[in-house]
Scaffold this motif. Structure first.
Motif, PDB file in Angstrom:
ATOM      1  N   ASN A   1      22.577  55.327  -8.939  1.00 12.26           N
ATOM      2  CA  ASN A   1      21.164  55.694  -9.036  1.00 12.26           C
ATOM      3  C   ASN A   1      20.226  54.517  -8.721  1.00 12.26           C
ATOM      4  OD1 ASN A   1      21.758  58.352  -9.861  1.00 12.26           O
ATOM      5  ND2 ASN A   1      22.024  57.679 -11.978  1.00 12.26           N
ATOM      6  N   SER A   2      20.767  53.469  -8.158  1.00 11.76           N
ATOM      7  CA  SER A   2      19.918  52.313  -7.843  1.00 11.76           C
ATOM      8  C   SER A   2      18.983  52.627  -6.675  1.00 11.76           C
ATOM      9  CB  SER A   2      20.781  51.100  -7.497  1.00 11.76           C
ATOM     10  OG  SER A   2      21.505  51.326  -6.296  1.00 11.76           O
ATOM     11  N   ILE A   3      17.882  51.893  -6.624  1.00 11.90           N
ATOM     12  CA  ILE A   3      16.935  52.009  -5.519  1.00 11.90           C
ATOM     13  C   ILE A   3      17.498  51.228  -4.340  1.00 11.90           C
ATOM     14  CG2 ILE A   3      14.593  51.473  -4.742  1.00 11.90           C
ATOM     15  CD1 ILE A   3      13.830  51.498  -7.789  1.00 11.90           C
ATOM     16  N   LYS A   4      17.833  51.925  -3.266  1.00  8.17           N
ATOM     17  CA  LYS A   4      18.395  51.275  -2.083  1.00  8.17           C
ATOM     18  C   LYS A   4      17.250  50.724  -1.238  1.00  8.17           C
ATOM     19  CE  LYS A   4      22.497  52.922  -3.233  1.00  8.17           C
ATOM     20  NZ  LYS A   4      22.117  53.770  -4.370  1.00  8.17           N
ATOM     21  N   LEU A   5      17.126  49.418  -1.231  1.00  6.25           N
ATOM     22  CA  LEU A   5      15.973  48.801  -0.576  1.00  6.25           C
ATOM     23  C   LEU A   5      15.931  49.058   0.923  1.00  6.25           C
ATOM     24  CD1 LEU A   5      15.857  45.349  -2.428  1.00  6.25           C
ATOM     25  CD2 LEU A   5      14.485  47.407  -2.873  1.00  6.25           C
ATOM     26  N   ASN A   6      17.074  49.361   1.529  1.00 10.06           N
ATOM     27  CA  ASN A   6      17.091  49.642   2.969  1.00 10.06           C
ATOM     28  C   ASN A   6      16.338  50.914   3.311  1.00 10.06           C
ATOM     29  OD1 ASN A   6      19.678  48.357   1.975  1.00 10.06           O
ATOM     30  ND2 ASN A   6      19.794  47.828   4.154  1.00 10.06           N
ATOM     31  N   THR A   7      16.316  51.860   2.361  1.00  9.25           N
ATOM     32  CA  THR A   7      15.753  53.177   2.663  1.00  9.25           C
ATOM     33  C   THR A   7      14.682  53.639   1.690  1.00  9.25           C
ATOM     34  OG1 THR A   7      17.556  54.210   1.405  1.00  9.25           O
ATOM     35  CG2 THR A   7      17.887  53.939   3.775  1.00  9.25           C
ATOM     36  N   GLU A   8      14.531  52.935   0.572  1.00  8.24           N
ATOM     37  CA  GLU A   8      13.573  53.365  -0.451  1.00  8.24           C
ATOM     38  C   GLU A   8      12.593  52.244  -0.779  1.00  8.24           C
ATOM     39  OE1 GLU A   8      15.468  55.550  -3.830  1.00  8.24           O
ATOM     40  OE2 GLU A   8      17.323  54.966  -2.809  1.00  8.24           O
ATOM     41  N   ALA A   9      11.378  52.644  -1.138  1.00 11.43           N
ATOM     42  CA  ALA A   9      10.367  51.668  -1.544  1.00 11.43           C
ATOM     43  C   ALA A   9      10.426  51.454  -3.047  1.00 11.43           C
ATOM     44  CB  ALA A   9       8.980  52.161  -1.141  1.00 11.43           C
ATOM     45  N   LEU A  10       9.909  50.329  -3.496  1.00 18.59           N
ATOM     46  CA  LEU A  10       9.816  50.093  -4.929  1.00 18.59           C
ATOM     47  C   LEU A  10       8.775  51.031  -5.520  1.00 18.59           C
ATOM     48  CD1 LEU A  10       9.941  46.178  -5.060  1.00 18.59           C
ATOM     49  CD2 LEU A  10      11.787  47.806  -5.477  1.00 18.59           C
ATOM     50  N   PRO A  11       8.999  51.569  -6.713  1.00 14.29           N
ATOM     51  CA  PRO A  11       8.122  52.596  -7.278  1.00 14.29           C
ATOM     52  C   PRO A  11       6.831  52.076  -7.903  1.00 14.29           C
ATOM     53  CG  PRO A  11       9.923  52.152  -8.779  1.00 14.29           C
ATOM     54  CD  PRO A  11      10.179  51.330  -7.559  1.00 14.29           C
ATOM     55  N   SER A  12       6.609  50.770  -7.875  1.00 13.58           N
ATOM     56  CA  SER A  12       5.426  50.206  -8.511  1.00 13.58           C
ATOM     57  C   SER A  12       4.753  49.204  -7.578  1.00 13.58           C
ATOM     58  CB  SER A  12       5.803  49.524  -9.828  1.00 13.58           C
ATOM     59  OG  SER A  12       4.693  48.830 -10.368  1.00 13.58           O
ATOM     60  N   ASN A  13       3.429  49.096  -7.694  1.00 16.62           N
ATOM     61  CA  ASN A  13       2.683  48.112  -6.906  1.00 16.62           C
ATOM     62  C   ASN A  13       2.596  46.761  -7.592  1.00 16.62           C
ATOM     63  OD1 ASN A  13       2.114  49.887  -4.776  1.00 16.62           O
ATOM     64  ND2 ASN A  13       0.378  50.769  -5.895  1.00 16.62           N
ATOM     65  N   LYS A  14       3.109  46.692  -8.825  1.00 17.78           N
ATOM     66  CA  LYS A  14       3.136  45.414  -9.524  1.00 17.78           C
ATOM     67  C   LYS A  14       4.071  44.446  -8.826  1.00 17.78           C
ATOM     68  CE  LYS A  14       2.166  46.524 -14.379  1.00 17.78           C
ATOM     69  NZ  LYS A  14       2.750  46.502 -15.753  1.00 17.78           N
ATOM     70  N   LYS A  15       3.831  43.164  -9.014  1.00 19.89           N
ATOM     71  CA  LYS A  15       4.763  42.176  -8.484  1.00 19.89           C
ATOM     72  C   LYS A  15       6.115  42.350  -9.173  1.00 19.89           C
ATOM     73  CE  LYS A  15       1.369  38.612  -7.324  1.00 19.89           C
ATOM     74  NZ  LYS A  15       0.935  37.197  -7.565  1.00 19.89           N
ATOM     75  N   PRO A  16       7.195  42.335  -8.407  1.00 15.85           N
ATOM     76  CA  PRO A  16       8.512  42.525  -9.023  1.00 15.85           C
ATOM     77  C   PRO A  16       9.008  41.234  -9.679  1.00 15.85           C
ATOM     78  CG  PRO A  16       8.512  43.087  -6.665  1.00 15.85           C
ATOM     79  CD  PRO A  16       7.268  42.309  -6.939  1.00 15.85           C
ATOM     80  N   VAL A  17       9.777  41.401 -10.745  1.00 21.07           N
ATOM     81  CA  VAL A  17      10.634  40.327 -11.253  1.00 21.07           C
ATOM     82  C   VAL A  17      12.049  40.882 -11.154  1.00 21.07           C
ATOM     83  CG1 VAL A  17      10.273  41.050 -13.669  1.00 21.07           C
ATOM     84  CG2 VAL A  17      11.243  38.802 -13.161  1.00 21.07           C
ATOM     85  N   ILE A  18      12.879  40.179 -10.412  1.00 22.27           N
ATOM     86  CA  ILE A  18      14.238  40.649 -10.155  1.00 22.27           C
ATOM     87  C   ILE A  18      15.233  39.758 -10.885  1.00 22.27           C
ATOM     88  CG2 ILE A  18      15.990  41.076  -8.383  1.00 22.27           C
ATOM     89  CD1 ILE A  18      13.765  41.683  -6.417  1.00 22.27           C
ATOM     90  N   PHE A  19      16.009  40.378 -11.749  1.00 24.18           N
ATOM     91  CA  PHE A  19      17.057  39.668 -12.482  1.00 24.18           C
ATOM     92  C   PHE A  19      18.352  39.755 -11.679  1.00 24.18           C
ATOM     93  CE2 PHE A  19      13.990  40.895 -15.721  1.00 24.18           C
ATOM     94  CZ  PHE A  19      13.858  39.716 -16.453  1.00 24.18           C
ATOM     95  N   ILE A  20      19.000  38.617 -11.509  1.00 31.19           N
ATOM     96  CA  ILE A  20      20.245  38.546 -10.751  1.00 31.19           C
ATOM     97  C   ILE A  20      21.335  37.984 -11.649  1.00 31.19           C
ATOM     98  CG2 ILE A  20      21.406  37.554  -8.740  1.00 31.19           C
ATOM     99  CD1 ILE A  20      18.661  37.280  -7.413  1.00 31.19           C
ATOM    100  N   LEU A  21      22.436  38.706 -11.785  1.00 28.94           N
ATOM    101  CA  LEU A  21      23.564  38.229 -12.578  1.00 28.94           C
ATOM    102  C   LEU A  21      24.416  37.310 -11.713  1.00 28.94           C
ATOM    103  CD1 LEU A  21      24.607  41.558 -14.367  1.00 28.94           C
ATOM    104  CD2 LEU A  21      23.063  39.777 -15.183  1.00 28.94           C
ATOM    105  N   ASP A  22      24.469  36.055 -12.098  1.00 32.03           N
ATOM    106  CA  ASP A  22      25.221  35.069 -11.325  1.00 32.03           C
ATOM    107  C   ASP A  22      26.556  34.822 -12.018  1.00 32.03           C
ATOM    108  OD1 ASP A  22      25.728  33.113  -9.347  1.00 32.03           O
ATOM    109  OD2 ASP A  22      25.106  31.536 -10.735  1.00 32.03           O
ATOM    110  N   SER A  23      27.576  35.556 -11.554  1.00 27.84           N
ATOM    111  CA  SER A  23      28.874  35.477 -12.205  1.00 27.84           C
ATOM    112  C   SER A  23      29.894  36.208 -11.351  1.00 27.84           C
ATOM    113  CB  SER A  23      28.795  36.121 -13.593  1.00 27.84           C
ATOM    114  OG  SER A  23      30.019  36.022 -14.259  1.00 27.84           O
ATOM    115  N   THR A  24      31.144  36.177 -11.789  1.00 26.78           N
ATOM    116  CA  THR A  24      32.146  37.020 -11.147  1.00 26.78           C
ATOM    117  C   THR A  24      31.824  38.479 -11.486  1.00 26.78           C
ATOM    118  OG1 THR A  24      33.617  36.971 -13.080  1.00 26.78           O
ATOM    119  CG2 THR A  24      33.898  35.215 -11.441  1.00 26.78           C
ATOM    120  N   TRP A  25      32.429  39.411 -10.740  1.00 31.62           N
ATOM    121  CA  TRP A  25      32.145  40.816 -10.993  1.00 31.62           C
ATOM    122  C   TRP A  25      32.591  41.221 -12.387  1.00 31.62           C
ATOM    123  CZ3 TRP A  25      28.968  43.881  -8.514  1.00 31.62           C
ATOM    124  CH2 TRP A  25      28.620  43.562  -7.207  1.00 31.62           C
TER     125      TRP A  25
END
Length: 220
Positions: free
Chosen positions: A95-119
């Protein structure tokens, strides 16, 4: 007595000074989006092949937080609940937003959390961090294999932290959330590529080096 390894580390990229990649970060990328790298403690200790620090040093509007369970992390909760940003978690999900085909649902500036680890560790981080579980998830479609030649990825489509970040930047540019110059995007992986080249060189030299034991001399 065996001598201890006294190599100094760079306190910017946290790699040995002899393998420092900071000089290859020729320009930092300024973004409207805030990137927060949630780094597993095991990644923090990796001085040879960790890309989280390189990613942080390549983005002006970014920071690193170290831990496993971020449920009660004050900084994470400030960014999620503060109202200045729209929070997202970069994580593959049906159910993730696929950035290649979908826009972000908000006009606010995004903060993107990235998990930096093994899977495997990333799954545990998400499972224990209750505040991350309800965040909107974003992902991207990618057909390119990782260039992380010194590290085995669990699947062909898996990318390193810095490679994933570049894919996100490219899509945010396409969505006009960002306006990053092409040359900045093209040079974004330079320090990563130099790191990989250096490690491959070291591996080649180590494989070509034959250690000879001194002949055993019997004493009477």
């Amino acid at each position: 007595m065996e001598e201890l390894d006294s190599r100094e580390n760079c306190y910017v990229c946290y790699r040995p000074v002899s393998a420092c990649v900071c000089k290859h970060i020729t320009q930092t990328v300024k973004t409207n989006t805030k990137f927060v790298i949630l780094m597993h403690p095991k990644e923090f200790r990796k001085t040879k092949n960790g890309t989280g620090h390189i990613t942080r040093n390549s983005l002006t509007n970014s920071e690193i937080l170290i831990g496993i369970d971020f449920t009660n992390n004050k900084r994470v909760n400030e960014l999620i609940n503060g109202g200045d940003y729209e929070p997202y978690l970069l994580y593959p999900h049906e159910n993730s937003i696929k950035l290649n085909t979908e826009a972000l649902p908000s006009n606010k500036k995004p903060v993107i959390f990235i998990l930096d680890s093994t899977w495997a560790c990333s799954k545990k981080m998400l499972r224990t961090s209750k505040n991350l579980q309800d965040l909107k998830k974003i992902s991207f479609l990618n057909n390119n294999s990782s260039q992380f030649k010194i590290k085995t990825q669990p699947n062909q489509y898996c990318l390193s932290t810095i490679e994933s970040t570049l894919c996100v930047l490219e899509q945010l540019n396409r969505l006009e959330v960002e306006n990053i110059k092409t040359d900045s995007l093209n040079s974004f992986l330079n320090p990563f590529e130099k790191m990989v080249d250096y490690q491959l060189k070291c591996i080649k030299e180590e494989n070509g080096f034959v250690r000879y034991k001194r002949p055993y001399k019997k004493t009477v």
